[in-house]
Design an enzyme around this catalytic site. Structure first.
Site, PDB file in Angstrom:
ATOM      1  N   LYS A  13       0.822  -1.210   0.000  1.00 49.06           N
ATOM      2  CA  LYS A  13       0.000   0.000   0.000  1.00 49.06           C
ATOM      3  C   LYS A  13       0.860   1.267   0.000  1.00 49.06           C
ATOM      4  CE  LYS A  13      -2.100  -1.178   3.811  1.00 49.06           C
ATOM      5  NZ  LYS A  13      -1.418  -2.463   4.081  1.00 49.06           N
ATOM      6  N   ARG A  88      -9.509   0.645   9.189  1.00 49.96           N
ATOM      7  CA  ARG A  88      -9.036  -0.703   9.509  1.00 49.96           C
ATOM      8  C   ARG A  88     -10.059  -1.484  10.329  1.00 49.96           C
ATOM      9  NH1 ARG A  88      -3.122   0.461   9.062  1.00 49.96           N
ATOM     10  NH2 ARG A  88      -1.949  -1.436   9.383  1.00 49.96           N
ATOM     11  N   ARG A 127      11.623  -5.462   5.116  1.00 47.11           N
ATOM     12  CA  ARG A 127      11.335  -4.036   4.878  1.00 47.11           C
ATOM     13  C   ARG A 127      12.274  -3.143   5.677  1.00 47.11           C
ATOM     14  NH1 ARG A 127       5.331  -1.840   5.339  1.00 47.11           N
ATOM     15  NH2 ARG A 127       5.457  -2.656   7.454  1.00 47.11           N
ATOM     16  N   ARG A 160      11.445  -1.186  11.293  1.00 46.20           N
ATOM     17  CA  ARG A 160      10.391  -0.846  12.246  1.00 46.20           C
ATOM     18  C   ARG A 160      10.290  -1.915  13.324  1.00 46.20           C
ATOM     19  NH1 ARG A 160       5.256   0.399   8.375  1.00 46.20           N
ATOM     20  NH2 ARG A 160       4.246  -0.667  10.115  1.00 46.20           N
ATOM     21  N   ARG A 171       0.273  -8.881  13.641  1.00 43.16           N
ATOM     22  CA  ARG A 171      -0.408  -7.951  12.733  1.00 43.16           C
ATOM     23  C   ARG A 171      -1.244  -8.679  11.694  1.00 43.16           C
ATOM     24  NH1 ARG A 171       4.448  -5.095  10.644  1.00 43.16           N
ATOM     25  NH2 ARG A 171       3.104  -3.687   9.494  1.00 43.16           N
TER      26      ARG A 171
HETATM   27  P1  ADP Z   1       2.194  -1.870   3.211  1.00 46.43           P
HETATM   28  O1  ADP Z   1       2.170  -0.356   3.189  1.00 46.43           O
HETATM   29  O2  ADP Z   1       0.995  -2.467   2.533  1.00 46.43           O
HETATM   30  O3  ADP Z   1       2.404  -2.435   4.592  1.00 46.43           O
HETATM   31  P2  ADP Z   1       4.756  -1.576   1.813  1.00 46.43           P
HETATM   32  O4  ADP Z   1       4.426  -0.716   0.644  1.00 46.43           O
HETATM   33  O5  ADP Z   1       5.478  -0.930   2.947  1.00 46.43           O
HETATM   34  O6  ADP Z   1       3.429  -2.353   2.357  1.00 46.43           O
HETATM   35  O7  ADP Z   1       5.586  -2.814   1.278  1.00 46.43           O
HETATM   36  C1  ADP Z   1       6.042  -3.843   2.159  1.00 46.43           C
HETATM   37  C2  ADP Z   1       7.430  -4.305   1.727  1.00 46.43           C
HETATM   38  O8  ADP Z   1       7.326  -4.978   0.491  1.00 46.43           O
HETATM   39  C3  ADP Z   1       8.430  -3.183   1.515  1.00 46.43           C
HETATM   40  O9  ADP Z   1       9.683  -3.653   1.937  1.00 46.43           O
HETATM   41  C4  ADP Z   1       8.406  -2.938  -0.001  1.00 46.43           C
HETATM   42  O10 ADP Z   1       9.661  -2.458  -0.479  1.00 46.43           O
HETATM   43  C5  ADP Z   1       8.116  -4.341  -0.519  1.00 46.43           C
HETATM   44  N1  ADP Z   1       7.296  -4.364  -1.737  1.00 46.43           N
HETATM   45  C6  ADP Z   1       6.262  -3.545  -2.067  1.00 46.43           C
HETATM   46  N2  ADP Z   1       5.733  -3.889  -3.263  1.00 46.43           N
HETATM   47  C7  ADP Z   1       6.431  -4.978  -3.681  1.00 46.43           C
HETATM   48  C8  ADP Z   1       6.373  -5.834  -4.838  1.00 46.43           C
HETATM   49  N3  ADP Z   1       5.460  -5.637  -5.795  1.00 46.43           N
HETATM   50  N4  ADP Z   1       7.247  -6.852  -4.921  1.00 46.43           N
HETATM   51  C9  ADP Z   1       8.155  -7.063  -3.956  1.00 46.43           C
HETATM   52  N5  ADP Z   1       8.276  -6.313  -2.842  1.00 46.43           N
HETATM   53  C10 ADP Z   1       7.424  -5.284  -2.701  1.00 46.43           C
HETATM   54  P1  AMP Z   2       0.922   0.625   9.038  1.00 47.85           P
HETATM   55  O1  AMP Z   2       2.040   1.602   8.886  1.00 47.85           O
HETATM   56  O2  AMP Z   2      -0.277   0.968   8.238  1.00 47.85           O
HETATM   57  O3  AMP Z   2       1.390  -0.808   8.860  1.00 47.85           O
HETATM   58  O4  AMP Z   2       0.440   0.741  10.563  1.00 47.85           O
HETATM   59  C1  AMP Z   2       1.326   0.456  11.633  1.00 47.85           C
HETATM   60  C2  AMP Z   2       0.540   0.337  12.929  1.00 47.85           C
HETATM   61  O5  AMP Z   2      -0.101   1.593  13.236  1.00 47.85           O
HETATM   62  C3  AMP Z   2      -0.602  -0.684  12.936  1.00 47.85           C
HETATM   63  O6  AMP Z   2      -0.158  -2.001  13.190  1.00 47.85           O
HETATM   64  C4  AMP Z   2      -1.490  -0.130  14.059  1.00 47.85           C
HETATM   65  O7  AMP Z   2      -0.969  -0.412  15.336  1.00 47.85           O
HETATM   66  C5  AMP Z   2      -1.379   1.371  13.837  1.00 47.85           C
HETATM   67  N1  AMP Z   2      -2.403   1.865  12.888  1.00 47.85           N
HETATM   68  C6  AMP Z   2      -2.211   2.401  11.660  1.00 47.85           C
HETATM   69  N2  AMP Z   2      -3.372   2.731  11.077  1.00 47.85           N
HETATM   70  C7  AMP Z   2      -4.346   2.370  11.967  1.00 47.85           C
HETATM   71  C8  AMP Z   2      -5.765   2.415  11.950  1.00 47.85           C
HETATM   72  N3  AMP Z   2      -6.440   2.900  10.894  1.00 47.85           N
HETATM   73  N4  AMP Z   2      -6.420   1.952  13.045  1.00 47.85           N
HETATM   74  C9  AMP Z   2      -5.781   1.472  14.106  1.00 47.85           C
HETATM   75  N5  AMP Z   2      -4.451   1.392  14.186  1.00 47.85           N
HETATM   76  C10 AMP Z   2      -3.721   1.826  13.131  1.00 47.85           C
END
Ligand code: ADP
Ligand code: AMP
Length: 213
Positions: A13, A88, A127, A160, A171
């Site tokens: 995302k 969420r 990541r 993170r 998660r």
């Molecule tokens: P989200 O926001 O849904 O938690 P991220 O955008 O942070 O996910 O992506 C999670 C991890 O996967 C990051 O390390 C990112 O670089 C990697 N990633 C994102 N898209 C792809 C893809 N299409 N193929 C491989 N790795 C990806």
């Molecule tokens: P994310 O960066 O989206 O993976 O979010 C990291 C963490 O932030 C999550 O695991 C939750 O603990 C908190 N968080 C982010 N967005 C929300 C949401 N919409 N509602 C509740 N907790 C959230």
């Protein structure tokens, strides 16, 4: 255009939002990024949120709803916005609907990025995130040009706390029980666009563009 990016942690995302917002000229509103910023600043909200985040649990609805409500009033949201990681829970989705109604706005699309659990774990465990601009990288799939340094802003890359094994597992469970029901919620409202999140970042990006065109 008002969009939601839905999908499990690690689906891509944030990666896709960063590209799409640049393309569409609307801001990315990532509740996760905003909460991490609050934790870093040590604000009262950050102190409250940290324990939930580290445990892989959700921060209470009223906290995140308040953040989003305030954020979408900002002038840069006048032409639309992209919500990343919000809503969420069903309660958050209902609160969002009320918020938008009050402003005479509507959602255009809810894009759900799908990926299997094995892929999600691989993505999350590798990541790395920029401390400064929050850009996501991956040690294997999307490495920075120089190890540990953000290509875009030169910031330091870190892992993170919630990208460690135990929190990742928690998660994914939280997602299944509390967030996955939103897929049916938005499907019933005719807003859901499912996108296959496997493949390269570019391939997924093209699928999303197609889904919202
Ligand atoms: P989200 O926001 O849904 O938690 P991220 O955008 O942070 O996910 O992506 C999670 C991890 O996967 C990051 O390390 C990112 O670089 C990697 N990633 C994102 N898209 C792809 C893809 N299409 N193929 C491989 N790795 C990806
Ligand atoms: P994310 O960066 O989206 O993976 O979010 C990291 C963490 O932030 C999550 O695991 C939750 O603990 C908190 N968080 C982010 N967005 C929300 C949401 N919409 N509602 C509740 N907790 C959230």
């Amino acid at each position: 255009m008002n969009l939601i990016l839905l999908g499990p942690p690690g689906a891509g995302k944030g990666t896709q939002a960063k590209r799409l917002t640049a393309d569409l000229g609307i801001p990315q509103i990532s509740t996760g990024d905003m909460l991490r910023e609050a934790v870093r600043e040590g604000s009262p909200m950050g102190l409250k949120a940290k324990s939930y985040m580290d445990a892989g649990a959700l921060v209470p609805d009223e906290v995140v709803v308040g953040i989003v409500e305030e954020r979408i009033q900002q002038p840069d949201c006048a032409r639309g916005f992209m919500l990343d990681g919000f809503p969420r829970t069903t309660a958050q989705a209902d609160a969002l609907a009320t918020m938008l109604d009050k402003k005479g706005l509507k959602l255009d699309h809810v894009v759900c990025i799908e990926a299997d659990k094995e892929e999600l774990v691989k993505r999350l465990s590798g990541r790395r995130t920029c401390r400064q601009c929050m850009a996501p990288y991956h040690v294997l799939f999307n490495p920075p040009k120089k190890e540990g340094v953000c290509d875009k802003c030169g910031g330091e890359l870190y892992q993170r706390d919630d990208d460690k094994e135990e929190a990742i597992r928690a998660r994914l469970v939280t997602y299944e029980s509390q967030t996955a029901p939103l897929i049916a919620y938005y499907e019933e409202r005719g807003l859901l666009r499912r996108v296959n999140g496997l493949g390269t970042v570019e391939e997924v990006y093209e699928r999303i563009k197609q889904a919202i065109s």
